[in-house]
Design a protein around this motif. Structure first.
Motif, short mmCIF file in Angstrom:
data_model
loop_
_atom_site.label_atom_id
_atom_site.label_comp_id
_atom_site.label_asym_id
_atom_site.label_seq_id
_atom_site.Cartn_x
_atom_site.Cartn_y
_atom_site.Cartn_z
N LEU A 85 -95.02 85.05 -51.27
CA LEU A 85 -96.39 85.36 -50.89
C LEU A 85 -96.58 85.29 -49.37
CD1 LEU A 85 -98.29 83.38 -53.67
CD2 LEU A 85 -98.27 85.87 -53.39
N HIS A 101 -96.13 90.53 -55.27
CA HIS A 101 -97.44 90.80 -54.65
C HIS A 101 -97.49 92.17 -54.00
CE1 HIS A 101 -95.17 89.21 -51.18
NE2 HIS A 101 -96.00 89.91 -50.43
N GLU A 106 -101.84 90.28 -54.47
CA GLU A 106 -101.65 88.84 -54.29
C GLU A 106 -102.25 88.02 -55.42
OE1 GLU A 106 -102.19 86.89 -50.50
OE2 GLU A 106 -102.09 88.83 -49.47
#
Length: 297
Positions: A85, A101, A106
């Motif tokens: 992330l 993501h 996300e």
């Protein structure tokens, strides 16, 4: 059969189980797609394979231990999704494909990681409730894995990693401690849990634990080396990211040659914990330990 063929065969058995392990659980379609996107993206399945190998070495039943082995891969995969992330390592590529993501978004990636972590504990309990292993063995193994994956293990190691990123003058002992938590804890738990689920004697559980600790260190050292000398196409993830992010690694502290030597020394120590065993599982674990360092030679 060569070692790589044997490793592939064992990984394929895990893969076949993983394909169906999240089905019929009432998971929303997009969330399930995100979870399976990362869980079924391939890889060597090293952690579940270690569970099954130590379980088999000590007289266990691979079919009964499989849900627990699959839970290890769910936990490992969730950690990769979260590590990639933007707030963490901010990596766009994982196992040769866009990170979760990037493929979804996300929020979905965070929830996919959360879902995989939680489903892992469902799978652990199925080792007892569906496969019939004694509850006391399964409960002990769950406790071992929960500690290894939690704030005193893998999660804590990631937190320390973020604290150390960009710092100069990080001592070797601090680096070792961080990696023992972030990488080593889950590998160690895989070996230890395999032994526990087999109902092994305490001396055998100790051997499994020590083996896991040593190969955990070796695995991380080699990972650091490959980030310098590897290539993206082979590894399926960006190389050179450690240096770009200002991370302290074994090569940055010790140099490439000393790092390679140190990894081999840890593997040699790990192999001493296999000296009292015989058979195909012992041979496989022996070769697996060697394979960890052979990747950089």
């Amino acid at each position: 059969m060569t070692f790589k063929e044997d490793l592939g065969r064992r990984a394929a058995l895990v893969e076949a189980y993983l394909v169906g392990c999240l089905r019929d659980r009432n998971i929303p379609a997009r969330l399930l797609a995100s979870m399976e996107y990362s869980l079924l993206a391939g890889g060597k399945r090293l952690r579940p394979v270690l569970v099954l190998a130590w379980n088999g070495l000590l007289g266990g039943d691979a079919d009964k231990a499989m849900p627990f082995a699959a839970s290890m891969e769910c936990i490992h995969t969730y950690s990769l999704i979260h590590d990639d992330l933007p707030a963490m390592d901010d990596d766009d590529l994982r196992r040769g494909r866009p990170s979760n993501h990037k493929q979804f978004d996300e929020a979905t990636a965070i929830l996919a990681g959360d879902g995989l972590l939680t489903e892992a504990f469902v799978l652990m309990t199925e080792t007892c409730l569906v496969k019939g292993l004694p509850a006391e063995r399964v409960l002990r193994a769950i406790a071992v894995l929960a500690r290894a994956a939690g704030s005193g293990g893998m999660v804590g190691g990631q937190a320390v990693d973020m604290e150390l990123t960009g710092r100069t003058g990080v001592p070797l002992d601090e680096l070792k401690k961080m990696h023992a938590m972030k990488t080593g804890a889950l590998l160690t738990a895989a070996c230890e849990c395999g032994a526990i689920l087999a109902g092994a004697a305490e001396s055998d559980v100790d051997n499994a634990r020590r083996f896991g600790r040593k190969i955990g260190v070796a695995f991380q050292i080699v990972d650091d080396v490959l980030d310098v000398v590897g290539d993206t196409a082979t590894l399926g993830k960006p190389v050179g990211s450690d240096e770009a992010m200002g991370k302290t690694t074994y090569p940055s502290l010790l140099g490439l040659d000393r790092s390679k030597t140190l990894a081999r020394e840890y593997v040699d120590e790990a192999l001493t914990n296999l000296s009292g065993y015989f058979g195909c599982e012992q041979e496989f674990l022996w070769q697996l330990a060697r394979y960890i360092v052979d990747r950089v030679y």
